[in-house]
Design a protein around this motif. Structure first.
Motif, PDB file in Angstrom:
ATOM      1  N   VAL A   7      33.044  39.794  22.403  1.00 50.85           N
ATOM      2  CA  VAL A   7      32.064  38.623  21.826  1.00 50.85           C
ATOM      3  C   VAL A   7      30.733  39.237  21.546  1.00 50.85           C
ATOM      4  CG1 VAL A   7      33.233  36.810  23.147  1.00 50.85           C
ATOM      5  CG2 VAL A   7      31.420  37.941  24.106  1.00 50.85           C
ATOM      6  N   ASN A   8      30.077  38.598  20.742  1.00 47.51           N
ATOM      7  CA  ASN A   8      28.841  39.247  20.655  1.00 47.51           C
ATOM      8  C   ASN A   8      27.600  38.384  21.284  1.00 47.51           C
ATOM      9  OD1 ASN A   8      29.421  41.173  18.700  1.00 47.51           O
ATOM     10  ND2 ASN A   8      29.492  39.732  16.992  1.00 47.51           N
ATOM     11  N   CYS A   9      26.607  39.016  21.942  1.00 47.30           N
ATOM     12  CA  CYS A   9      25.606  38.251  22.848  1.00 47.30           C
ATOM     13  C   CYS A   9      24.843  37.601  21.811  1.00 47.30           C
ATOM     14  CB  CYS A   9      24.661  39.310  23.324  1.00 47.30           C
ATOM     15  SG  CYS A   9      23.207  38.625  23.900  1.00 47.30           S
ATOM     16  N   PRO A  10      24.543  36.384  22.000  1.00 48.66           N
ATOM     17  CA  PRO A  10      23.941  35.246  21.174  1.00 48.66           C
ATOM     18  C   PRO A  10      22.360  35.509  21.124  1.00 48.66           C
ATOM     19  CG  PRO A  10      24.221  34.256  23.124  1.00 48.66           C
ATOM     20  CD  PRO A  10      25.070  35.636  23.273  1.00 48.66           C
ATOM     21  N   GLY A  11      21.704  36.610  21.981  1.00 51.35           N
ATOM     22  CA  GLY A  11      20.417  36.929  21.944  1.00 51.35           C
ATOM     23  C   GLY A  11      20.142  37.948  21.011  1.00 51.35           C
ATOM     24  N   CYS A  12      20.891  39.084  21.338  1.00 50.73           N
ATOM     25  CA  CYS A  12      20.581  40.334  20.500  1.00 50.73           C
ATOM     26  C   CYS A  12      21.996  40.755  19.412  1.00 50.73           C
ATOM     27  CB  CYS A  12      20.490  41.601  21.455  1.00 50.73           C
ATOM     28  SG  CYS A  12      21.735  41.985  22.500  1.00 50.73           S
ATOM     29  N   GLU A  13      22.890  39.953  19.755  1.00 54.86           N
ATOM     30  CA  GLU A  13      24.124  40.263  18.890  1.00 54.86           C
ATOM     31  C   GLU A  13      24.867  41.639  19.244  1.00 54.86           C
ATOM     32  OE1 GLU A  13      25.542  38.159  16.555  1.00 54.86           O
ATOM     33  OE2 GLU A  13      23.991  36.749  17.299  1.00 54.86           O
ATOM     34  N   GLU A  14      24.505  42.134  20.320  1.00 52.85           N
ATOM     35  CA  GLU A  14      25.191  43.437  20.980  1.00 52.85           C
ATOM     36  C   GLU A  14      26.756  42.978  21.022  1.00 52.85           C
ATOM     37  OE1 GLU A  14      25.168  46.518  24.572  1.00 52.85           O
ATOM     38  OE2 GLU A  14      23.289  45.705  23.519  1.00 52.85           O
ATOM     39  N   GLN A  15      27.721  43.714  20.637  1.00 52.39           N
ATOM     40  CA  GLN A  15      29.110  43.341  21.155  1.00 52.39           C
ATOM     41  C   GLN A  15      29.124  43.695  22.468  1.00 52.39           C
ATOM     42  OE1 GLN A  15      32.513  45.713  19.795  1.00 52.39           O
ATOM     43  NE2 GLN A  15      32.796  43.868  18.691  1.00 52.39           N
ATOM     44  N   THR A  25      36.973  31.987  35.321  1.00 52.25           N
ATOM     45  CA  THR A  25      35.632  31.948  34.660  1.00 52.25           C
ATOM     46  C   THR A  25      35.051  33.420  34.281  1.00 52.25           C
ATOM     47  OG1 THR A  25      35.089  29.783  35.535  1.00 52.25           O
ATOM     48  CG2 THR A  25      33.260  31.129  34.454  1.00 52.25           C
ATOM     49  N   VAL A  26      34.715  33.557  33.079  1.00 58.84           N
ATOM     50  CA  VAL A  26      34.236  34.998  32.842  1.00 58.84           C
ATOM     51  C   VAL A  26      32.731  34.496  32.137  1.00 58.84           C
ATOM     52  CG1 VAL A  26      34.737  36.658  31.184  1.00 58.84           C
ATOM     53  CG2 VAL A  26      36.436  35.884  31.947  1.00 58.84           C
ATOM     54  N   GLY A  27      31.896  35.351  32.851  1.00 61.17           N
ATOM     55  CA  GLY A  27      30.586  35.390  32.377  1.00 61.17           C
ATOM     56  C   GLY A  27      29.977  36.909  31.803  1.00 61.17           C
ATOM     57  N   ILE A  28      29.150  37.003  30.840  1.00 62.38           N
ATOM     58  CA  ILE A  28      28.538  38.271  30.805  1.00 62.38           C
ATOM     59  C   ILE A  28      27.004  38.217  30.977  1.00 62.38           C
ATOM     60  CG2 ILE A  28      30.296  38.718  28.770  1.00 62.38           C
ATOM     61  CD1 ILE A  28      28.118  38.005  26.816  1.00 62.38           C
ATOM     62  N   HIS A  29      26.562  39.332  31.345  1.00 60.96           N
ATOM     63  CA  HIS A  29      24.963  39.437  31.455  1.00 60.96           C
ATOM     64  C   HIS A  29      24.580  40.559  30.437  1.00 60.96           C
ATOM     65  CE1 HIS A  29      25.429  36.889  34.872  1.00 60.96           C
ATOM     66  NE2 HIS A  29      26.454  37.420  35.295  1.00 60.96           N
ATOM     67  N   CYS A  30      23.748  40.208  29.620  1.00 60.03           N
ATOM     68  CA  CYS A  30      23.404  41.101  28.473  1.00 60.03           C
ATOM     69  C   CYS A  30      21.820  41.826  28.828  1.00 60.03           C
ATOM     70  CB  CYS A  30      23.255  40.778  27.191  1.00 60.03           C
ATOM     71  SG  CYS A  30      22.761  41.900  25.938  1.00 60.03           S
ATOM     72  N   SER A  31      21.698  43.144  28.577  1.00 63.04           N
ATOM     73  CA  SER A  31      20.368  43.840  29.014  1.00 63.04           C
ATOM     74  C   SER A  31      19.327  43.171  28.128  1.00 63.04           C
ATOM     75  CB  SER A  31      20.365  45.231  28.608  1.00 63.04           C
ATOM     76  OG  SER A  31      20.812  45.364  27.390  1.00 63.04           O
ATOM     77  N   CYS A  32      19.480  42.305  27.161  1.00 66.57           N
ATOM     78  CA  CYS A  32      18.430  41.724  26.583  1.00 66.57           C
ATOM     79  C   CYS A  32      18.076  40.378  27.114  1.00 66.57           C
ATOM     80  CB  CYS A  32      18.865  41.292  25.084  1.00 66.57           C
ATOM     81  SG  CYS A  32      20.094  39.841  24.952  1.00 66.57           S
ATOM     82  N   GLY A  33      18.758  40.121  28.402  1.00 68.43           N
ATOM     83  CA  GLY A  33      18.101  38.997  28.996  1.00 68.43           C
ATOM     84  C   GLY A  33      18.905  37.691  28.961  1.00 68.43           C
ATOM     85  N   ILE A  34      19.990  37.599  28.283  1.00 66.98           N
ATOM     86  CA  ILE A  34      20.801  36.445  28.050  1.00 66.98           C
ATOM     87  C   ILE A  34      21.998  36.544  28.992  1.00 66.98           C
ATOM     88  CG2 ILE A  34      22.538  35.499  26.446  1.00 66.98           C
ATOM     89  CD1 ILE A  34      19.756  35.037  25.526  1.00 66.98           C
ATOM     90  N   THR A  35      22.350  35.653  29.702  1.00 68.41           N
ATOM     91  CA  THR A  35      23.770  35.120  30.574  1.00 68.41           C
ATOM     92  C   THR A  35      24.379  34.088  29.852  1.00 68.41           C
ATOM     93  OG1 THR A  35      22.543  35.733  32.488  1.00 68.41           O
ATOM     94  CG2 THR A  35      24.553  34.516  32.526  1.00 68.41           C
ATOM     95  N   ALA A  36      25.873  34.337  29.734  1.00 66.96           N
ATOM     96  CA  ALA A  36      26.624  33.465  28.863  1.00 66.96           C
ATOM     97  C   ALA A  36      27.930  33.191  29.382  1.00 66.96           C
ATOM     98  CB  ALA A  36      26.893  33.998  27.292  1.00 66.96           C
TER      99      ALA A  36
END
Length: 53
Positions: A7-15, A25-36
Motif C-alpha cells: 500500500v502507499n502511505c497517504p502522507g508521503c506516498e511511499e510504498q 488487524t494490520v497497521g503501518i507506521h510511516c517515517s513521515c508521521g502517518i499511522t494507518a
C-alpha cells in the motif's frame, strides 16, 4: 502462506510492505508521521491519521 501486497502511505506516498494476508488487524507506521490501518480484503488503506510527537 497468504497473498503479499503493498500500500502507499497517504502522507508521503511511499510504498509500504510487503503485507501478508492473514486474520487480524494490520497497521503501518510511516517515517513521515502517518499511522494507518490496512483493509486486508480491499488491500488498501482503511483509516489513517498523523501521529503526534
Amino acid at each position: 502462506m497468504g497473498e503479499i501486497f503493498y500500500v502507499n502511505c497517504p502522507g508521503c506516498e511511499e510504498q509500504k510492505g510487503p503485507i501478508t494476508t492473514h486474520p487480524g488487524t494490520v497497521g503501518i507506521h510511516c517515517s513521515c508521521g502517518i499511522t494507518a490501518t490496512v483493509d486486508i480484503d480491499a488491500q488498501e488503506i482503511d483509516e489513517w491519521w498523523t501521529r503526534e510527537n
